[in-house]
Design a protein around this motif. Structure first.
Motif, PDB file in Angstrom:
ATOM      1  N   UNK A  73     -92.445 -16.361 -60.070  1.00 35.65           N
ATOM      2  CA  UNK A  73     -93.558 -17.164 -59.588  1.00 35.65           C
ATOM      3  C   UNK A  73     -94.414 -16.322 -58.643  1.00 35.65           C
ATOM      4  N   UNK A  74     -95.714 -16.404 -58.857  1.00 33.93           N
ATOM      5  CA  UNK A  74     -96.679 -15.660 -58.052  1.00 33.93           C
ATOM      6  C   UNK A  74     -97.631 -16.620 -57.370  1.00 33.93           C
ATOM      7  N   UNK A  75     -97.972 -16.316 -56.140  1.00 35.23           N
ATOM      8  CA  UNK A  75     -99.090 -17.027 -55.536  1.00 35.23           C
ATOM      9  C   UNK A  75    -100.281 -16.084 -55.497  1.00 35.23           C
ATOM     10  N   UNK A  76    -101.440 -16.669 -55.563  1.00 29.79           N
ATOM     11  CA  UNK A  76    -102.678 -15.903 -55.596  1.00 29.79           C
ATOM     12  C   UNK A  76    -103.709 -16.620 -54.746  1.00 29.79           C
ATOM     13  N   UNK A  77    -104.619 -15.866 -54.199  1.00 24.50           N
ATOM     14  CA  UNK A  77    -105.646 -16.449 -53.334  1.00 24.50           C
ATOM     15  C   UNK A  77    -107.033 -15.967 -53.717  1.00 24.50           C
ATOM     16  N   UNK A  78    -107.964 -16.851 -53.525  1.00 28.42           N
ATOM     17  CA  UNK A  78    -109.373 -16.496 -53.686  1.00 28.42           C
ATOM     18  C   UNK A  78    -109.926 -16.303 -52.287  1.00 28.42           C
ATOM     19  N   UNK A  79    -110.253 -15.073 -51.951  1.00 29.14           N
ATOM     20  CA  UNK A  79    -110.684 -14.776 -50.586  1.00 29.14           C
ATOM     21  C   UNK A  79    -112.160 -14.420 -50.488  1.00 29.14           C
ATOM     22  N   UNK A  80    -112.799 -14.179 -51.605  1.00 24.93           N
ATOM     23  CA  UNK A  80    -114.216 -13.835 -51.603  1.00 24.93           C
ATOM     24  C   UNK A  80    -114.940 -14.774 -52.564  1.00 24.93           C
ATOM     25  N   UNK A  81    -116.236 -14.894 -52.376  1.00 17.24           N
ATOM     26  CA  UNK A  81    -117.016 -15.741 -53.259  1.00 17.24           C
ATOM     27  C   UNK A  81    -116.991 -17.189 -52.803  1.00 17.24           C
ATOM     28  N   UNK A  82    -117.664 -17.994 -53.580  1.00 18.97           N
ATOM     29  CA  UNK A  82    -117.804 -19.408 -53.253  1.00 18.97           C
ATOM     30  C   UNK A  82    -116.523 -20.180 -53.559  1.00 18.97           C
TER      31      UNK A  82
END
Length: 125
Positions: free
Chosen positions: A90-99
């Motif tokens: 299992x992986x977690x991922x993040x959106x840190x840039x953009x809208x």
């Protein structure tokens, strides 16, 4: 931003585990994905940070729950009723840039620019 995922382990079918994903900085969304041996990485669920909306993949609806602790900048994946087919990294991922991502983007890996190391979930039958 760095992500630290933890909480994987070995559990019997029907059991529960809680995964954690701690982010060191601001995110717009945090997603959970999983990859079983020999298979592609699949979407599990995600939370949009701003409004708290949560999206789940159909195979986990009703069994998995995503929550967050704003103060700790941490997202949790509570997994109940685990099945052998849930076994994966299992992986977690993040959106840190953009809208802020729109709803349909939450399940797309390309939405996320930061990935944590995987954590193994093993379910014995």
């Amino acid at each position: 931003v760095q992500l630290q995922a933890s909480g994987g382990g070995l559990v019997q079918a029907g059991g529960s585990l809680r995964l954690s994903c701690a982010a060191s900085g601001r995110t717009n969304a945090v997603g959970w994905f999983r990859q079983a041996p020999g298979k592609e990485r699949d979407f599990v669920g995600a939370i949009r940070w701003g409004d708290g909306n949560i999206k789940y993949a159909d195979p986990v609806k009703g069994r998995f729950t995503i929550s967050r602790d704003r103060a700790k900048n941490t997202v949790y994946l509570q997994m109940n009723g685990l099945k052998p087919e849930d076994m994966a990294v299992y992986y977690c991922a993040a959106r840190t840039i953009g809208a802020n991502p729109i709803w349909s983007m939450l399940a797309d890996e390309r939405t996320y620019d930061m990935w944590g190391q995987g954590t193994q979930v093993t379910v014995s039958s």
